[in-house]
Scaffold this active site. Structure first.
Site, PDB file in Angstrom:
ATOM      1  N   GLY A 197       0.827  -1.203   0.000  1.00 48.79           N
ATOM      2  CA  GLY A 197       0.000   0.000   0.000  1.00 48.79           C
ATOM      3  C   GLY A 197       0.857   1.247   0.000  1.00 48.79           C
ATOM      4  N   GLY A 212      -0.868   2.755   7.203  1.00 49.68           N
ATOM      5  CA  GLY A 212      -0.960   1.966   8.432  1.00 49.68           C
ATOM      6  C   GLY A 212      -0.419   0.559   8.335  1.00 49.68           C
ATOM      7  N   ASP A 227       2.729  22.634 -13.304  1.00 47.34           N
ATOM      8  CA  ASP A 227       1.524  22.241 -14.043  1.00 47.34           C
ATOM      9  C   ASP A 227       1.897  21.475 -15.305  1.00 47.34           C
ATOM     10  OD1 ASP A 227      -0.045  23.582 -12.185  1.00 47.34           O
ATOM     11  OD2 ASP A 227       0.026  25.465 -13.292  1.00 47.34           O
ATOM     12  N   HIS A 242      -3.299  33.655 -13.197  1.00 46.34           N
ATOM     13  CA  HIS A 242      -2.931  32.237 -13.324  1.00 46.34           C
ATOM     14  C   HIS A 242      -3.938  31.343 -12.581  1.00 46.34           C
ATOM     15  CE1 HIS A 242       0.149  28.943 -13.695  1.00 46.34           C
ATOM     16  NE2 HIS A 242      -0.553  28.478 -12.669  1.00 46.34           N
ATOM     17  N   GLU A 243      -4.195  31.674 -11.310  1.00 49.19           N
ATOM     18  CA  GLU A 243      -5.118  30.852 -10.526  1.00 49.19           C
ATOM     19  C   GLU A 243      -6.559  30.981 -11.019  1.00 49.19           C
ATOM     20  OE1 GLU A 243      -3.958  28.660  -8.593  1.00 49.19           O
ATOM     21  OE2 GLU A 243      -1.909  29.434  -8.716  1.00 49.19           O
ATOM     22  N   GLY A 291       1.919   5.757   4.616  1.00 46.34           N
ATOM     23  CA  GLY A 291       1.009   6.377   5.560  1.00 46.34           C
ATOM     24  C   GLY A 291      -0.332   5.702   5.733  1.00 46.34           C
TER      25      GLY A 291
END
Length: 599
Positions: free
Chosen positions: A187, A192, A486, A410-411, A190
């Site tokens: 997996g 578990g 990006d 841009h955003e 983080g």
């Protein structure tokens, strides 16, 4: 001879060296000082000789040691040119003559002592180099239970058989059953895996040996194999028990005869010894090997065959109910405000691992404490979630008006494309406050957990990534480095669409895999001409998406301007504010480009 016996033998040799050097020094010192007596002049000595007061003389070079008839000892040095032997013979005095006595060899003694000290230091540092570095947790220290592991119900169910076997091996052997000797936990980081291994040991109430795969391998060839032998020798004495090897891919990579070198030889020897140890278990010996990795595709086939790692348990990212359970576990000791709804938080954190969710709870508690609150509120969780997803705000970083405006366009380009293109994940928040390494952030959160992506969803994702660069180019007629990440993500997605997921018209349903083979050979799985065609197809997908985005933004410049100006003023906009600016009232309207164009 075992490593322990070798260590004891070397310690004995070093100790004997120290003792021998010390004895030699004492003997040399005594030898040099044993005949010393009262210092007298040569004239006084000759007077005693002529008077018959000297009984014995010993000459060593120019040094004279004499003994009087009364037993008194004298010492002097023979002057240059003096003749003494004839006088002593004439007086019938017993005398002997030897070459010059050597001084005590303090330099040699010091060298011996330093070498002995160095051997002791080396033994202290490397005497146990072949010993296993596994951390041993006994039954009384295994406090982790399955109740402490949330969000991995399927994995826990698969491991219940292992727990039952460790509790009562005879129960399975009585019916002729053979429990798996190895279980591989697979997996992403983080999720578990290590916690699950500890829970198995806690539930079964058996000793737990924990070691990382990288701790087997050293620069000295043969050390890793020795550590594997020592680890399993300890495990056999403590059986029934669990041996947990974290990040096993560090030692269990696929072997390749074409790759040489000491590091590769050492890793291969360590892997070979691990294979031998796992294959040498007696039936139901009481030892279960648990291993964890997030890269199962690079493991050697011999390690995964039946009889070694018989089972593979997938520990993936938790679903919404799993995330809620994880949040409950980590917040049980955190005072929560009555308004806090963990299900709402779980719904807004798709894709997060258990470690990420634990970090969200911790950050929320820190933010609440910083504000001198008695309880952690929903606002603290929202801010903590944004911090984990987007990074910490850099409020001390002051942008110029030009940089701020460029970042806002841009955003705004990302946000507008996400609103106009069907199939995009909803926009949760957009900010032009620098966070982490980004000058601005647009955060999209899917409405539900997604386990499989369609080609249309991936193309929509590509277009959103292109929105920022396209907006900059339309408004400023130039491009900046702000779109670097990006473009890298868009290119990587397009490459996977072509080479792995069969989503290219040019190649059809063919998977070429990665650019390099994972077996260590370093050879491509396709020809150079195919690689050139793939590059052209990847470029075609990205540039087509970019052209579509430019056209879309040019048709909705008014909406782009409104979003940009609001961003410049407020710096951060949430989903509701974005919909208000664009004149949207429902989520369904966001997919309708004509509504945006008319607003």
């Amino acid at each position: 001879m075992t490593s322990t016996s070798k260590k004891k033998l070397l310690i004995i040799v070093a100790a004997l060296g120290i003792v021998a050097g010390s004895c030699y020094g004492i003997y040399a010192w005594k030898d040099a000082h044993s005949d010393q007596g009262k210092q007298i002049s040569y004239t006084a000595f000759m007077e005693k000789v002529n008077a018959g007061g000297i009984a014995k003389v010993k000459i060593a070079g120019d040094q004279i040691n004499a003994v009087g008839k009364s037993g008194e000892k004298f010492q002097l040095f023979l002057p240059a040119g003096a003749e003494l032997a004839d006088t002593l013979v004439a007086k019938k005095i017993d005398f002997s003559s030897n070459p010059a006595a050597s001084e005590p060899k303090w330099f040699e003694i010091s060298i011996i002592l330093l070498v002995a000290l160095f051997l002791v230091m080396v033994l202290k540092r490397y005497g146990g180099v072949g010993r296993s570095k596994a951390r041993i947790i006994d039954c009384s220290e295994s406090l982790t239970r399955f109740n402490d592991v949330a969000g991995a119900e399927e994995a826990k169910a698969e491991l219940l058989d292992t727990v039952e076997f460790l509790k009562d091996p005879a129960k399975f052997s009585a019916l002729g059953g053979k429990m798996p000797t190895g279980v591989l936990l697979v997996g992403p980081p983080g999720t578990g895996k290590t916690l699950l291994a500890r829970a198995v040991a806690g539930e079964a109430d058996v000793p737990f040996f924990s070691i990382s795969g990288s701790e087997f391998v050293e620069m000295y060839v043969g050390v890793g194999a020795s550590r594997v032998r020592d680890l399993f020798a300890q495990a056999k004495k403590a059986a029934p028990c669990i041996v947990f090897i974290d990040e096993i891919d560090a030692v269990g990579r696929k072997r390749d005869a074409a790759v040489g070198g000491g590091a590769s030889d050492e890793r291969d020897q360590t892997l070979n010894q691990l294979l031998v140890e796992m294959d040498g278990f007696a039936v139901n010996s009481g030892i279960v090997v648990l291993a964890a990795t997030n890269r199962p595709e690079i493991l050697d086939a011999a390690l995964l065959r039946s009889g070694r790692f018989d089972r593979e348990v997938t520990v993936g990212a938790p679903d919404i109910r799993g995330r809620e359970a994880i949040l409950k576990v980590h917040s049980k000791n955190v005072p929560l405000s009555p308004e806090v709804d963990l299900m709402v938080i779980a719904r807004g954190t798709p894709g997060m691992s258990g470690a990420d969710l634990a970090n969200v709870v911790n950050e929320a508690a820190i933010l609440a404490a910083r504000s001198n609150k008695d309880f952690v509120e929903m606002l603290d969780f929202d801010n903590a979630k944004d911090k984990v997803l987007m990074g910490a705000e850099k409020k001390s970083m002051v942008l110029s008006d030009k940089s701020k405006l460029s970042t806002a366009y841009h955003e705004a380009g990302h946000v507008l494309v996400a609103k106009l293109v069907p199939g995009c994940d909803p926009v949760h928040k957009v900010s032009i406050i620098p966070r982490g390494r980004a000058m601005g952030v647009t955060l999209q959160i899917p409405e539900e957990d997604i386990y499989c992506y369609t080609k249309e969803m991936l193309l929509a994702h590509l277009k959103v990534l292109m929105g920022g660069r396209a907006a900059e180019e339309i408004i400023f007629h130039t491009t900046t480095t702000g779109a670097g990440n990006d473009l890298a993500r868009a290119t990587d997605t397009a490459r996977k669409m072509v080479s792995e997921w069969g989503m290219s018209r040019a190649f059809g349903p063919v998977a070429f895999g990665h650019q390099e083979n994972t077996d260590g050979g370093g050879k491509k799985g396709f020809s150079d001409s195919t690689a050139l065609e793939m590059d052209n197809e990847i470029r075609s997908i990205v540039t087509t998406c970019y052209a579509d985005v430019r056209t879309l933004l040019e048709e909705n410049l008014d909406a782009l301007e409104r979003l940009t100006q609001e961003l410049v003023v407020k710096e951060t906009l949430d989903a509701a504010e974005i919909d208000t600016i664009l004149g949207l009232t429902t989520a369904d309207d966001a997919a309708n480009a004509s509504c945006c164009a008319a607003a």
